[in-house]
Design an enzyme around this catalytic site. Structure first.
Site, PDB file in Angstrom:
ATOM      1  N   ALA A  46      31.452  15.209 129.768  1.00  0.00           N
ATOM      2  CA  ALA A  46      31.185  13.918 130.391  1.00  0.00           C
ATOM      3  C   ALA A  46      32.092  12.872 129.773  1.00  0.00           C
ATOM      4  O   ALA A  46      32.699  13.105 128.732  1.00  0.00           O
ATOM      5  CB  ALA A  46      29.724  13.517 130.177  1.00  0.00           C
ATOM      6  N   GLU A  74      27.126   9.676 125.775  1.00  0.00           N
ATOM      7  CA  GLU A  74      28.025   8.814 126.567  1.00  0.00           C
ATOM      8  C   GLU A  74      27.496   7.385 126.597  1.00  0.00           C
ATOM      9  O   GLU A  74      28.261   6.425 126.528  1.00  0.00           O
ATOM     10  CB  GLU A  74      28.220   9.362 127.981  1.00  0.00           C
ATOM     11  CG  GLU A  74      28.702  10.815 128.069  1.00  0.00           C
ATOM     12  CD  GLU A  74      29.910  11.148 127.214  1.00  0.00           C
ATOM     13  OE1 GLU A  74      30.679  10.233 126.866  1.00  0.00           O
ATOM     14  OE2 GLU A  74      30.065  12.345 126.857  1.00  0.00           O
TER      15      GLU A  74
HETATM   16  N1  BES Z   1      35.108  10.945 125.418  1.00  0.00           N
HETATM   17  C1  BES Z   1      34.600  12.249 125.594  1.00  0.00           C
HETATM   18  C2  BES Z   1      35.083  12.933 126.827  1.00  0.00           C
HETATM   19  C3  BES Z   1      36.527  13.346 126.821  1.00  0.00           C
HETATM   20  C4  BES Z   1      37.019  14.175 125.873  1.00  0.00           C
HETATM   21  C5  BES Z   1      37.371  12.942 127.794  1.00  0.00           C
HETATM   22  C6  BES Z   1      38.349  14.563 125.910  1.00  0.00           C
HETATM   23  C7  BES Z   1      38.701  13.318 127.803  1.00  0.00           C
HETATM   24  C8  BES Z   1      39.185  14.140 126.867  1.00  0.00           C
HETATM   25  C9  BES Z   1      33.076  12.244 125.673  1.00  0.00           C
HETATM   26  O1  BES Z   1      32.465  11.174 125.069  1.00  0.00           O
HETATM   27  C10 BES Z   1      32.609  13.447 124.947  1.00  0.00           C
HETATM   28  O2  BES Z   1      32.756  13.492 123.766  1.00  0.00           O
HETATM   29  N2  BES Z   1      32.065  14.421 125.644  1.00  0.00           N
HETATM   30  C11 BES Z   1      31.663  15.684 125.101  1.00  0.00           C
HETATM   31  C12 BES Z   1      30.189  15.848 125.085  1.00  0.00           C
HETATM   32  C13 BES Z   1      29.518  15.201 123.923  1.00  0.00           C
HETATM   33  C14 BES Z   1      28.028  15.340 124.016  1.00  0.00           C
HETATM   34  C15 BES Z   1      29.981  15.731 122.597  1.00  0.00           C
HETATM   35  C16 BES Z   1      32.265  16.718 126.002  1.00  0.00           C
HETATM   36  O3  BES Z   1      32.726  16.363 127.083  1.00  0.00           O
HETATM   37  O4  BES Z   1      32.282  17.890 125.617  1.00  0.00           O
HETATM   38 ZN    ZN Z   2      32.253  11.267 123.008  1.00  0.00          ZN
END
Ligand code: BES
Ligand code: ZN
Length: 885
Positions: free
Chosen positions: A270, A306
Site C-alpha cells: 500500500a 499508511e
Molecule cells: N511507502 C510504502 C510503499 C512503497 C514502498 C511504495 C516502496 C513504493 C515503493 C508504504 O508505506 C509501505 O511501507 N508499505 C508496506 C506495508 C507496510 C505495512 C510495511 C508495503 O507495501 O509492503
Molecule cells: Zn511505509
C-alpha cells in the site's frame, strides 16, 4: 517531438553527493486529460532559486515522456533553449523566479512496470514513490522539493465517473463532449512522491471520524463494485488507527477527507499518498469467508501503517532516499505498537521478532547487507528492505527503551513540531530525541551507519560464597560488504533473574545501594565487553536475557536443555518463554540434523516432549501463545543456523520431530481440538484468532500422525468452515498428502472461489509450497492457468515467490531445476516489471550458505541473469551484488 526513453546505464547514487536543490517550487498546477492509451499532462510550476542551493542550472527529471511543449514565463522555448538527456531536462538560463509550463504525453496502457500512471483493470491510478512522478511529467523528482499541488482531472464521465486526487475536492463540472472534470487542492506542501490520482468506476463506502479537536473527517473506501461487502474491516481499522494516533502520539488528521482505493495490480502492499492512500486489494479487502485471520490482522496493521505516515512521512518527510528508514522504520514501529494495543502485545512481539530474525538477519548476513541508513544505491526501489523497515523499527524501538515511554513521547512531540513541513534526516530525528531527553546518542547512531547483526555473547558465573552473580556481556559484529571493521554498538539488554522455583530475584548491582523495584531491568552495553555484578543472591539464579528482544542481536549463551526448558516454563517475560522454547527446539533439531547426516538414530530428548505436553495442557496460557510455542522453527531459519545448510536433512528432521510430537501428544491435541472447535459467528478479535490458531496447530499435528481418521476430520472441518481461516488451514494440510482426496480438495476449492482474486492467490500458494515431489511441475503448469498472469504482481508473488522462498526442498533440488526456473522467470519478468523481478532475486540471497554443488548451480543461474541483454537497473544491481560475494 522528442521522446525520452529508458534512463541511462545504471549509476551509483551516494549520500555524500547530496546537495540542496538549486530550485524550489511553491505551487504546482497539474491538468490531466485522462485516456488509457494517451494521457496529456499540463504542468504549471511556480519556481524560484533556492538561496541554499549552488546556483546551478534548473534540472528536471523525466522518463518515458513525450514532450509536447515547454514555456518559460509564457514564452514557448525552442529546441536550443533547453537540453535533454534520456532522463533529464535542463534549462541553462532561468530568472530568479519564474513560471514553467510543460506539456507531456504518457501512455498508461503500455505501463507494465506499475510506476507512474498505469492501468489496473478498468482503473487508472498512480504509484510515485520513490521515483515514479518523473514518468508523469518533468519535475525535480526528489523529496526535499515540497510544493502545494492543485490537480484537475478530465476524463470520460461514463468510463471514469470517480476522479480522485490528493487533498480536498474544490470544484467539478461537465463538459460538452461527454467528459467531466474535478479539481483537487492539497493545502499541505508535499514532495512529488506523495502525489496520486485515481480514475475509475468504483463503489464507495463512507464513514465519519471526529478528531480530538472536534473536526469532522469524511472517510471513504473505493473498491470494485463486486467487493462492496469487503470494506468494513478496513474502515474499522482506519477509525481505530486515527483514534490511536491521537491517544498515543497526539497526532490529529489534517484534511477534510481521507480516502483509500483498492487496486488489483500493485507492486507493494500500500502507499501513503496524502489523503489518498492506494492499496493492493489484498491488503484492504476482507470478509470472513474470503480472508484469513492473518489477512485481517495484516490489513489492520497496513491501514494503520499508511495512515500513520500522514505524520511520520508526509508532514515530516525525508530529505533524500538514504533517509528512507526515517519514515519507514519509525512508521513500522508505530504500526507494531498499534497492532500490539489492538490485539495481544505478546503475540505481536513474537511474530515481529520471528520475521526479523528469519528475514532481516538473513539479509544482514548476505551480499545485500546494508545499514539502516545506506550510503549508496543504484536503484532505490531495491532498498525498501527488511533492514530499512524491520531493523529500522527495532532501532527506533531501542530509543524508546532507552528513554522510557514518556521520554520517547517528549522526543517525538519535539520531532513533529520542530520539523513540521520539512524534509529531514535520521540525524534530525535522533537529535530531537536527544534534545527532549538531555541524552547523548552519538554512539547509538552507529545503528544507522553500520550493517550486520551484532552477536551478544553472554556468560554468567555465580559465586556462592560471595552470593554474587557475574554477568559478562560481550559484543562483536561480522564484516559486511564495504565494512570490514565495526565499532561497538549501544545495546540495551533487558534482563531478569529467576529462582529455582521461578520467582523473580532482586536486581541489585554492586554499585547500588538497593535493588531496583522491578523484575526486569535494562543493562546498557556500550563497550566491547562489560561485566555486571549482581549481589545478595542467596541461590544460583537462572538468567533471562534480552527480554522482549530488547535489541536486534544474535544471542550466544550456552544453556543446557534443562535450563531452556525451565525458562520455557517459568520466565516472567512471555516473549522469552517462547524464545526459550525455540532455542531448545533449534538446539535439539540441529543435533538431530548431525545425527541424520551421519546415519545415526535420531534422538528426540524426552524433556522437550514433556515441556510441550505441559504447554499444550496448560489452560492458563493464551491459546495464541500455546500455538506459537508448539510451532517448529521454519526450515529456512534452521538452515540459517548451519554453516552449510543441508535442506534435505533439515526437512527430514523437521518432519520426524513433528511426527514424534504428534504421536506422543496425540491425546492432548485431540482434546484441545475438540474443545476449540466450537461453532461461532466469525469475529476478528484476539480471542477468536487465538482459538482458531491453536485449533489449526492441533489439527496439523493430528494429521501428522498419519491416522486416516484425522484426514476425515480435516475434510469435515473444510466442509463445515464458514471462514477462510479454517478452510485454508484444512486445504494446506490436505495438499501435503498424496492421493485422490488431495486433488479433489484442490479442485473443489478452485471451483468455489475462482471468481475471487485474493482466494485464487491462496490456492496458487498452497500448491507452490506443497511438500510433494511434483511441486515444481505443478508450479510450471499453473503459470499457464487462466487464473495466472505474469503482469499481476500478486499472482507472481503467490506462485513463483512462494515456491522459491517457502519450498526450500524443491527450490534447492539437487539438479538445479528450481534455480533454472527462477532465473528464467526473472528474465521474463524483468521485461514487464523490474521491481517485481528484482524482488524475486531475494530467493538467491543466501546462495553462499549451501554445499559446493548447489552453489555452483546457483552461480550459473545468477550468471545467466547477469549476462542477459538490457537488464533493468533493479535486477542489475542485485544480481551483481550477489555475484560479487
Ligand atoms: N511507502 C510504502 C510503499 C512503497 C514502498 C511504495 C516502496 C513504493 C515503493 C508504504 O508505506 C509501505 O511501507 N508499505 C508496506 C506495508 C507496510 C505495512 C510495511 C508495503 O507495501 O509492503
Ligand atoms: Zn511505509
Amino acid at each position: 517531438m522528442n521522446i525520452a526513453e529508458a534512463p541511462a546505464q545504471p549509476q551509483i547514487t551516494r549520500l555524500d553527493d547530496y546537495r540542496a536543490p538549486d530550485y524550489l517550487i511553491d505551487t504546482v498546477s497539474l491538468e490531466f486529460e485522462l485516456d488509457a492509451s494517451e494521457t496529456r499532462v499540463t504542468s504549471k510550476l511556480k519556481m524560484r532559486r533556492n538561496p541554499e542551493g549552488q546556483g546551478g542550472p534548473c534540472i528536471l527529471n523525466g522518463e518515458y515522456l513525450t514532450l509536447v511543449s515547454i514555456a518559460l514565463d509564457g514564452k514557448t522555448l525552442t529546441g536550443n533553449e533547453y537540453q535533454r538527456t534520456t532522463d533529464t531536462l535542463l534549462l541553462p538560463q532561468v530568472p530568479a523566479s519564474f513560471e514553467l509550463e510543460i506539456v507531456t504525453l504518457i501512455h498508461p496502457d503500455q505501463n507494465t512496470a506499475l510506476e507512474g500512471l498505469y492501468h489496473s483493470g478498468a482503473i487508472l491510478c498512480t504509484q510515485c514513490e520513490a521515483e515514479g512522478f518523473r514518468r508523469i511529467t518533468y519535475y525535480p523528482d526528489r523529496p526535499d522539493v515540497m510544493a502545494v499541488f492543485t490537480v484537475t482531472l478530465i476524463a470520460d464521465a461514463k468510463k471514469w465517473p470517480m476522479l480522485l486526487a490528493n487533498g480536498n475536492r474544490q470544484a467539478s463540472g461537465e463538459m460538452e463532449d461527454g467528459r467531466h472534470w474535478v479539481r483537487w487542492h492539497d493545502p499541505h506542501p508535499k514532495p512529488s512522491y506523495l502525489f496520486a490520482l485515481v480514475a475509475g468506476d468504483l463503489y464507495c463506502q463512507q464513514d465519519q471520524f471526529t478528531t480530538m479537536s472536534g473536526r469532522q473527517v469524511l472517510l471513504e473506501i473505493y473498491v470494485d463494485p463486486e467487493n462492496h461487502n469487503k470494506c468494513d474491516h478496513a474502515l474499522n481499522s482506519l477509525k481505530q488507527a486515527m483514534r490511536w494516533d491521537e491517544d498515543v502520539y497526539g497526532r490529529e488528521y489534517d484534511l477534510d477527507v481521507f480516502m483509500i482505493v483498492a487496486v488489483n495490480d500493485f507492486n507493494m502492499g500500500a502507499m501513503e499518498n496524502k489523503g489518498l492512500n492506494i492499496f493492493n486489494a489484498a491488503c484492504v479487502l476482507a470478509s470472513p469467508e474470503t480472508a484469513t485471520d492473518a489477512d485481517f490482522y495484516t490489513i489492520q496493521s497496513i491501514v494503520g501503517h499508511e495512515y500513520f505516515h500522514n505524520w511520520s512521512g508526509n508532514r515530516v518527510t525525508c530529505r533524500d532516499w538514504f533517509q528512507l528508514s526515517l519514515k519507514e522504520g519509525f512508521t513500522v514501529l508505530r504500526d507494531q505498537q498499534f497492532s500490539a494495543d489492538m490485539n495481544s502485545a505478546a503475540v505481536q512481539r513474537i511474530d515481529d521478532v520471528d520475521q526479523l530474525r528469519s528475514m532481516q538477519f538473513a539479509e544482514d548476513a548476505g551480499p545485500m547487507a546494508h545499514p539502516v541508513r545506506p550510503d549508496s544505491y543504484i536503484e532505490i526501489s531495491n532498498f525498501y528492505t527488511v533492514t530499512i523497515y524491520e531493523k529500522g523499527a527495532e532501532v527506533v524501538g531501542m530509543l524508546k527503551t532507552l528513554t522510557g515511554p514518556e521520554g520517547f513521547r517528549k522526543g517525538t512531540d519535539l520531532y513533529f513540531s520542530r520539523h513540521d513541513g520539512q524534509a529531514v534526516t535520521t540525524d534530525d530525528f535522533v537529535k530531537a530525541i536527544e534534545d527532549a531527553n538531555q541524552l547523548d546518542l552519538t554512539q547509538f547512531k552507529r545503528w544507522y551507519t553500520q550493517a550486520g547483526t551484532p552477536v551478544l555473547i553472554v556468560e554468567a558465573h555465580y559465586d556462592a560464597d560471595k552470593q554474587v552473580l557475574e554477568l559478562t556481556l560481550r559484543q562483536s559484529c561480522p564484516a559486511t560488504p564495504g565494512q570490514p571493521e565495526k565499532q561497538p554498538f549501544v545495546i540495551p539488554v533487558a534482563m531478569g533473574l529467576l529462582s529455582s522455583s521461578g520467582a523473580s530475584l532482586p536486581l541489585q548491582l554492586d554499585t547500588e545501594t538497593s535493588a531496583v523495584d522491578a523484575e526486569t531491568r535494562v543493562l546498557t552495553l556500550t563497550e566491547q565487553s562489560q561485566t555486571f555484578r549482581f549481589i545478595h543472591l542467596t541461590e544460583e539464579p537462572v538468567v533471562s536475557v534480552l527480554r522482549g528482544f530488547s535489541a536486534p542481536v544474535k544471542v550466544k549463551f550456552e544453556r543446557d536443555n534443562e535450563t531452556l526448558a525451565f525458562l520455557m516454563a517459568h520466565d516472567r517475560d512471555s516473549f522469552n518463554r517462547w524464545d526459550a522454547g525455540q532455542q531448545l527446539l533449534i538446539q535439539i533439531m540441529l543435533r538431530m540434523v548431525e545425527q541424520y547426516q551421519s546415519d545415526k538414530t535420531l534422538d528426540l530428548p524426552e524433556i522437550l516432549l514433556d515441556r510441550l505436553q505441559h504447554v499444550l495442557d496448560d489452560q492458563s496460557i493464551d491459546p495464541a501463545l500455546v500455538a506459537r510455542m508448539l510451532s517448529l522453527p521454519s526450515e529456512n531459519y534452521l538452515a540459517a543456523q548451519m554453516t552449510i545448510a543441508d535442506v534435505d536433512a533439515i526437512h527430514a528432521v523437521r518432519k520426524y520431530v513433528k511426527q514424534q510430537i504428534a504421536q506422543r501428544l496425540k491425546a492432548g491435541f485431540n482434546t484441545r481440538y475438540q474443545a476449540l472447535n466450537q461453532a461461532q459467528v466469525y469475529e476478528f478479535n484476539a480471542s477468536q484468532m487465538a482459538q482458531r490458531s491453536l485449533k489449526n496447530v492441533c489439527l496439523g499435528y493430528l494429521m501428522a500422525t498419519g491416522d486416516p481418521m484425522q484426514t476425515q476430520r480435516c475434510l469435515k472441518q473444510m466442509k463445515q468452515a464458514d471462514n477462510m481461516t479454517d478452510l485454508l488451514a484444512g486445504l494446506r494440510l490436505m495438499v501435503d498428502q498424496p492421493g485422490p482426496e488431495r486433488e479433489h480438495a484442490l479442485r473443489a476449492f478452485y471451483e468455489q472461489w475462482q471468481h475471487d482474486r485474493q482466494v485464487v492467490d491462496k490456492w496458487l500458494t498452497v500448491q507452490a509450497v506443497s511438500d510433494l515431489p511434483d511441486a515444481l511441475f505443478r508450479v510450471k503448469a499453473l503459470l499457464k492457468h487462466p487464473a495466472f498472469s505474469m503482469k499481476n504482481p500478486n499472482n507472481v508473488r503467490a506462485l513463483i515467490g512462494q515456491f522459491c522462498r517457502n519450498n526450500p526442498v524443491h527450490f534447492h533440488a539437487k539438479d538445479g531445476s528450481g534455480y533454472r526456473f527462477l532465473a528464467e522467470q526473472i528474465l521474463l519478468l524483468d521485461k514487464l516489471n523490474p521491481q517485481v523481478a528484482a524482488r524475486q532475486l531475494g530467493a538467491f540471497n543466501s546462495w553462499r550458505r549451501y554445499d559446493a554443488e548447489r552453489q555452483a548451480l546457483m552461480k550459473k543461474s545468477l550468471s545467466d541473469i547477469a549476462g542477459a541483454q538490457d537488464l533493468s537497473a533493479d535486477v542489475y544491481e542485485i544480481v551483481n551484488k550477489y555475484l560479487a560475494d
